[in-house]
Design a protein around this motif. Structure first.
Motif, PDB file in Angstrom:
ATOM      1  N   UNK A 152       0.817  -1.211   0.000  1.00  0.00           N
ATOM      2  CA  UNK A 152       0.000   0.000   0.000  1.00  0.00           C
ATOM      3  C   UNK A 152       0.853   1.264   0.000  1.00  0.00           C
ATOM      4  N   UNK A 153       0.233   2.381   0.334  1.00  0.00           N
ATOM      5  CA  UNK A 153       0.920   3.666   0.313  1.00  0.00           C
ATOM      6  C   UNK A 153       1.511   4.002   1.675  1.00  0.00           C
ATOM      7  N   UNK A 154       2.686   4.638   1.636  1.00  0.00           N
ATOM      8  CA  UNK A 154       3.427   5.010   2.835  1.00  0.00           C
ATOM      9  C   UNK A 154       3.543   6.531   2.882  1.00  0.00           C
ATOM     10  N   UNK A 155       3.140   7.138   4.005  1.00  0.00           N
ATOM     11  CA  UNK A 155       3.299   8.581   4.189  1.00  0.00           C
ATOM     12  C   UNK A 155       4.776   8.916   4.331  1.00  0.00           C
ATOM     13  N   UNK A 156       5.197  10.025   3.708  1.00  0.00           N
ATOM     14  CA  UNK A 156       6.581  10.481   3.836  1.00  0.00           C
ATOM     15  C   UNK A 156       6.598  11.988   4.079  1.00  0.00           C
ATOM     16  N   UNK A 157       7.627  12.425   4.808  1.00  0.00           N
ATOM     17  CA  UNK A 157       7.949  13.846   4.933  1.00  0.00           C
ATOM     18  C   UNK A 157       9.260  14.069   4.216  1.00  0.00           C
ATOM     19  N   UNK A 158       9.380  15.208   3.536  1.00  0.00           N
ATOM     20  CA  UNK A 158      10.549  15.483   2.709  1.00  0.00           C
ATOM     21  C   UNK A 158      11.165  16.824   3.081  1.00  0.00           C
ATOM     22  N   UNK A 159      12.472  16.873   3.053  1.00  0.00           N
ATOM     23  CA  UNK A 159      13.207  18.123   3.155  1.00  0.00           C
ATOM     24  C   UNK A 159      14.272  18.087   2.069  1.00  0.00           C
ATOM     25  N   UNK A 160      14.400  19.199   1.330  1.00  0.00           N
ATOM     26  CA  UNK A 160      15.351  19.249   0.226  1.00  0.00           C
ATOM     27  C   UNK A 160      16.136  20.556   0.268  1.00  0.00           C
ATOM     28  N   UNK A 161      17.404  20.480  -0.117  1.00  0.00           N
ATOM     29  CA  UNK A 161      18.233  21.669  -0.299  1.00  0.00           C
ATOM     30  C   UNK A 161      18.668  21.681  -1.759  1.00  0.00           C
ATOM     31  N   UNK A 162      18.488  22.831  -2.411  1.00  0.00           N
ATOM     32  CA  UNK A 162      18.854  22.981  -3.817  1.00  0.00           C
ATOM     33  C   UNK A 162      19.811  24.151  -3.970  1.00  0.00           C
ATOM     34  N   UNK A 163      20.673  24.067  -4.971  1.00  0.00           N
ATOM     35  CA  UNK A 163      21.623  25.135  -5.293  1.00  0.00           C
ATOM     36  C   UNK A 163      21.360  25.614  -6.706  1.00  0.00           C
ATOM     37  N   UNK A 164      21.459  26.935  -6.895  1.00  0.00           N
ATOM     38  CA  UNK A 164      21.312  27.484  -8.247  1.00  0.00           C
ATOM     39  C   UNK A 164      22.503  27.027  -9.079  1.00  0.00           C
ATOM     40  N   UNK A 165      22.219  26.604 -10.296  1.00  0.00           N
ATOM     41  CA  UNK A 165      23.254  26.140 -11.217  1.00  0.00           C
ATOM     42  C   UNK A 165      22.941  26.719 -12.583  1.00  0.00           C
ATOM     43  N   UNK A 166      23.649  27.766 -12.960  1.00  0.00           N
ATOM     44  CA  UNK A 166      23.355  28.420 -14.235  1.00  0.00           C
ATOM     45  C   UNK A 166      21.984  29.048 -14.186  1.00  0.00           C
ATOM     46  N   UNK A 167      21.130  28.700 -15.147  1.00  0.00           N
ATOM     47  CA  UNK A 167      19.776  29.244 -15.207  1.00  0.00           C
ATOM     48  C   UNK A 167      18.766  28.415 -14.428  1.00  0.00           C
ATOM     49  N   UNK A 168      19.204  27.333 -13.807  1.00  0.00           N
ATOM     50  CA  UNK A 168      18.266  26.449 -13.114  1.00  0.00           C
ATOM     51  C   UNK A 168      18.725  26.116 -11.714  1.00  0.00           C
ATOM     52  N   UNK A 169      18.256  24.994 -11.233  1.00  0.00           N
ATOM     53  CA  UNK A 169      18.562  24.519  -9.881  1.00  0.00           C
ATOM     54  C   UNK A 169      19.008  23.068  -9.953  1.00  0.00           C
ATOM     55  N   UNK A 170      19.759  22.642  -8.929  1.00  0.00           N
ATOM     56  CA  UNK A 170      20.127  21.234  -8.759  1.00  0.00           C
ATOM     57  C   UNK A 170      19.896  20.845  -7.304  1.00  0.00           C
ATOM     58  N   UNK A 171      19.461  19.617  -7.101  1.00  0.00           N
ATOM     59  CA  UNK A 171      19.223  19.105  -5.744  1.00  0.00           C
ATOM     60  C   UNK A 171      20.565  18.705  -5.151  1.00  0.00           C
ATOM     61  N   UNK A 172      20.891  19.300  -4.004  1.00  0.00           N
ATOM     62  CA  UNK A 172      22.140  18.986  -3.313  1.00  0.00           C
ATOM     63  C   UNK A 172      21.918  18.003  -2.165  1.00  0.00           C
ATOM     64  N   UNK A 173      20.693  17.967  -1.639  1.00  0.00           N
ATOM     65  CA  UNK A 173      20.416  17.081  -0.507  1.00  0.00           C
ATOM     66  C   UNK A 173      18.919  16.836  -0.405  1.00  0.00           C
ATOM     67  N   UNK A 174      18.556  15.628  -0.052  1.00  0.00           N
ATOM     68  CA  UNK A 174      17.154  15.282   0.181  1.00  0.00           C
ATOM     69  C   UNK A 174      17.080  14.345   1.383  1.00  0.00           C
ATOM     70  N   UNK A 175      16.148  14.622   2.279  1.00  0.00           N
ATOM     71  CA  UNK A 175      15.911  13.753   3.430  1.00  0.00           C
ATOM     72  C   UNK A 175      14.455  13.315   3.366  1.00  0.00           C
ATOM     73  N   UNK A 176      14.247  12.013   3.385  1.00  0.00           N
ATOM     74  CA  UNK A 176      12.897  11.457   3.353  1.00  0.00           C
ATOM     75  C   UNK A 176      12.671  10.677   4.644  1.00  0.00           C
ATOM     76  N   UNK A 177      11.683  11.137   5.434  1.00  0.00           N
ATOM     77  CA  UNK A 177      11.261  10.398   6.631  1.00  0.00           C
ATOM     78  C   UNK A 177      10.093   9.530   6.233  1.00  0.00           C
TER      79      UNK A 177
END
Length: 127
Positions: free
Chosen positions: A95-120
């Motif tokens: 079945x489905x599992x509830x999750x909480x997410x925290x993410x840190x992103x850094x600007x890279x040129x004209x966009x963004x990149x994910x530098x860190x993700x925490x999933x509880x």
């Protein structure tokens, strides 16, 4: 600190959805890691503090999962963004599992990149 733009929130959401869909090429291109020793992703499970290279290998080892009810919000300042939220992940037979997410992103040129993700995992959002 400014509220994260809708485009930034959408990009972060796509990163989560595509990671669970096992889109390794997208995750590699959309992620930032200074070196392979840096912890890129943490989840609530054994051996779940992963470098980007280890995360990419981990994604290839498991079948795709669907993410639903994804709700992210965040802030950005000087090329750094922090997002948090909740969602539900299809655990296939369990079945489905509830999750909480925290993410840190850094600007890279004209966009963004994910530098860190925490999933509880298995933790519903409570206010």
């Amino acid at each position: 600190m400014d509220k994260a733009s809708a485009d930034l929130v959408a990009f972060a959401g796509q990163w989560i959805v595509r990671a669970h869909a096992r889109d390794v090429d997208f995750i590699e291109k959309a992620s930032y890691s200074a070196d392979d020793a840096a912890v890129h992703t943490i989840a609530s499970g054994p051996d779940s503090s992963l470098s980007l290279a280890a995360l990419l290998g981990h994604l290839a080892d498991f079948p795709p999962r669907e993410v639903v009810d994804l709700d992210l919000d965040g802030w950005a300042h000087d090329g750094v963004a922090w997002l948090c939220g909740t969602g539900r992940v299809d655990m296939l037979e369990d079945g489905f599992l509830d999750v909480r997410l925290t993410m840190v992103l850094l600007r890279a040129g004209d966009g963004w990149k994910v530098a860190h993700c925490h999933i509880s995992e298995g933790v519903p959002h409570e206010v």
